[in-house]
Design a protein around this motif. Sequence first.
Motif, PDB file in Angstrom:
ATOM      1  N   LEU A 198      -9.365  -2.605  28.112  1.00 31.92           N
ATOM      2  CA  LEU A 198      -8.077  -2.480  27.439  1.00 31.92           C
ATOM      3  C   LEU A 198      -6.998  -1.871  28.329  1.00 31.92           C
ATOM      4  CD1 LEU A 198      -9.249  -1.364  23.880  1.00 31.92           C
ATOM      5  CD2 LEU A 198      -8.614  -3.644  24.670  1.00 31.92           C
ATOM      6  N   THR A 199      -7.393  -1.210  29.417  1.00 30.20           N
ATOM      7  CA  THR A 199      -6.404  -0.680  30.348  1.00 30.20           C
ATOM      8  C   THR A 199      -5.789  -1.789  31.192  1.00 30.20           C
ATOM      9  OG1 THR A 199      -8.089  -0.236  32.035  1.00 30.20           O
ATOM     10  CG2 THR A 199      -7.598   1.526  30.464  1.00 30.20           C
ATOM     11  N   ASN A 200      -6.519  -2.895  31.332  1.00 30.42           N
ATOM     12  CA  ASN A 200      -6.025  -4.040  32.100  1.00 30.42           C
ATOM     13  C   ASN A 200      -6.706  -5.303  31.579  1.00 30.42           C
ATOM     14  OD1 ASN A 200      -4.712  -5.583  34.060  1.00 30.42           O
ATOM     15  ND2 ASN A 200      -6.325  -5.249  35.571  1.00 30.42           N
ATOM     16  N   PRO A 201      -6.376  -5.736  30.372  1.00 28.95           N
ATOM     17  CA  PRO A 201      -7.092  -6.864  29.755  1.00 28.95           C
ATOM     18  C   PRO A 201      -6.883  -8.169  30.518  1.00 28.95           C
ATOM     19  CG  PRO A 201      -5.194  -6.228  28.429  1.00 28.95           C
ATOM     20  CD  PRO A 201      -5.347  -5.184  29.489  1.00 28.95           C
ATOM     21  N   HIS A 202      -7.985  -8.840  30.861  1.00 33.93           N
ATOM     22  CA  HIS A 202      -7.885 -10.123  31.555  1.00 33.93           C
ATOM     23  C   HIS A 202      -7.821 -11.280  30.572  1.00 33.93           C
ATOM     24  CE1 HIS A 202     -12.159 -10.047  30.661  1.00 33.93           C
ATOM     25  NE2 HIS A 202     -12.236 -11.323  30.966  1.00 33.93           N
ATOM     26  N   LEU A 203      -8.205 -11.027  29.316  1.00 33.68           N
ATOM     27  CA  LEU A 203      -8.081 -12.030  28.262  1.00 33.68           C
ATOM     28  C   LEU A 203      -6.883 -11.643  27.382  1.00 33.68           C
ATOM     29  CD1 LEU A 203     -11.827 -12.358  27.179  1.00 33.68           C
ATOM     30  CD2 LEU A 203     -10.488 -14.077  28.402  1.00 33.68           C
ATOM     31  N   PRO A 204      -5.896 -12.518  27.231  1.00 37.10           N
ATOM     32  CA  PRO A 204      -4.762 -12.190  26.358  1.00 37.10           C
ATOM     33  C   PRO A 204      -5.245 -11.867  24.941  1.00 37.10           C
ATOM     34  CG  PRO A 204      -4.290 -14.148  27.661  1.00 37.10           C
ATOM     35  CD  PRO A 204      -5.744 -13.836  27.878  1.00 37.10           C
ATOM     36  N   ILE A 205      -4.712 -10.798  24.370  1.00 40.54           N
ATOM     37  CA  ILE A 205      -5.128 -10.345  23.042  1.00 40.54           C
ATOM     38  C   ILE A 205      -4.133 -10.874  22.004  1.00 40.54           C
ATOM     39  CG2 ILE A 205      -5.592  -8.349  21.584  1.00 40.54           C
ATOM     40  CD1 ILE A 205      -6.197  -6.780  24.162  1.00 40.54           C
ATOM     41  N   HIS A 206      -4.652 -11.558  20.999  1.00 38.28           N
ATOM     42  CA  HIS A 206      -3.845 -12.086  19.907  1.00 38.28           C
ATOM     43  C   HIS A 206      -4.178 -11.300  18.636  1.00 38.28           C
ATOM     44  CE1 HIS A 206      -2.956 -15.650  22.422  1.00 38.28           C
ATOM     45  NE2 HIS A 206      -4.213 -15.513  22.809  1.00 38.28           N
ATOM     46  N   HIS A 207      -3.311 -11.396  17.648  1.00 35.25           N
ATOM     47  CA  HIS A 207      -3.541 -10.684  16.383  1.00 35.25           C
ATOM     48  C   HIS A 207      -3.285 -11.620  15.203  1.00 35.25           C
ATOM     49  CE1 HIS A 207      -2.980  -7.273  19.163  1.00 35.25           C
ATOM     50  NE2 HIS A 207      -3.809  -6.656  18.346  1.00 35.25           N
ATOM     51  N   ARG A 208      -4.196 -11.551  14.254  1.00 40.65           N
ATOM     52  CA  ARG A 208      -4.016 -12.300  13.013  1.00 40.65           C
ATOM     53  C   ARG A 208      -3.023 -11.573  12.115  1.00 40.65           C
ATOM     54  NH1 ARG A 208      -8.838 -15.625  11.490  1.00 40.65           N
ATOM     55  NH2 ARG A 208      -8.233 -15.145   9.365  1.00 40.65           N
TER      56      ARG A 208
END
Length: 262
Positions: A198-208
């Motif tokens: 989470l300090t450097n996420p390599h997968l883009p984070i999406h939110h429902r």
Amino acid sequence: MKSQSFWLHSIFGMNDETEMDYGSSIARNILIGKNVAAHMADDEMLKVFLGPLLAPDHLKHIKEVFDFYSISFGERDDPGQWDTYGDKHRGVAIGLAPALFANINARDLAPEDKVYVAKVLYGPLACAERHHAAIDVTFDLLEIARQRGLVTANAAGLAFTKAMATHMAVPIIWNSITTKSLDWEHERELRMLAVNDLTNPHLPIHHRDDGRSYVIVPMPLLETGMVAEIVVGANAHVDAEAEVEHLLRSVGMHAVPLIRRA
């Protein structure tokens, strides 16, 4: 099917509120059962080795740094799954070929760049057996190194001990996110898992809309043979099979798999 991708949701937003906590508590009990507390006060190396793992906020710290994402698969045509997750037998199930997952465990990737597939184990005995495999061998290696004088309580020895604890923590975390309470045993789950730093996420984070986080993993679902079959729920309406076939062809699937009713 249109996007040729899976959405993997954070395990910390699943319907099982004990995700990871269940397996972590079993690992903690194993470590305590090795009579660690009695020796830690007098043993600087053991304190460095296990102090962070036994700290009350250890799991909280992991959750602040890492997030784990999962998509779950069940067994073929299971009535319980149809009832719980298949819109009361009115939905559609996609049967995936094992070959779809053949290319995701590449050896030359770092752990955070991999997507893993694992069968979930259920209950304390299965979880403890997994944990012991990692914990026992680490303790044994550390003890052998100490007996032979290869590791002492100097700066290098303490650094080595800390590194050993870090290596042991990796399978403990893995075991904890692939073990669940016996209450969920009926699901006989297979999991695809991904991890984000989470300090450097390599997968883009999406939110429902409900706030749950997820990541998207591309999968070649339209390639011939990747979808082995489509099963329409027993209570689906009479034209469901034809509608599914039309949908698959409309998104570019030329070799439509067998479509049958549960």
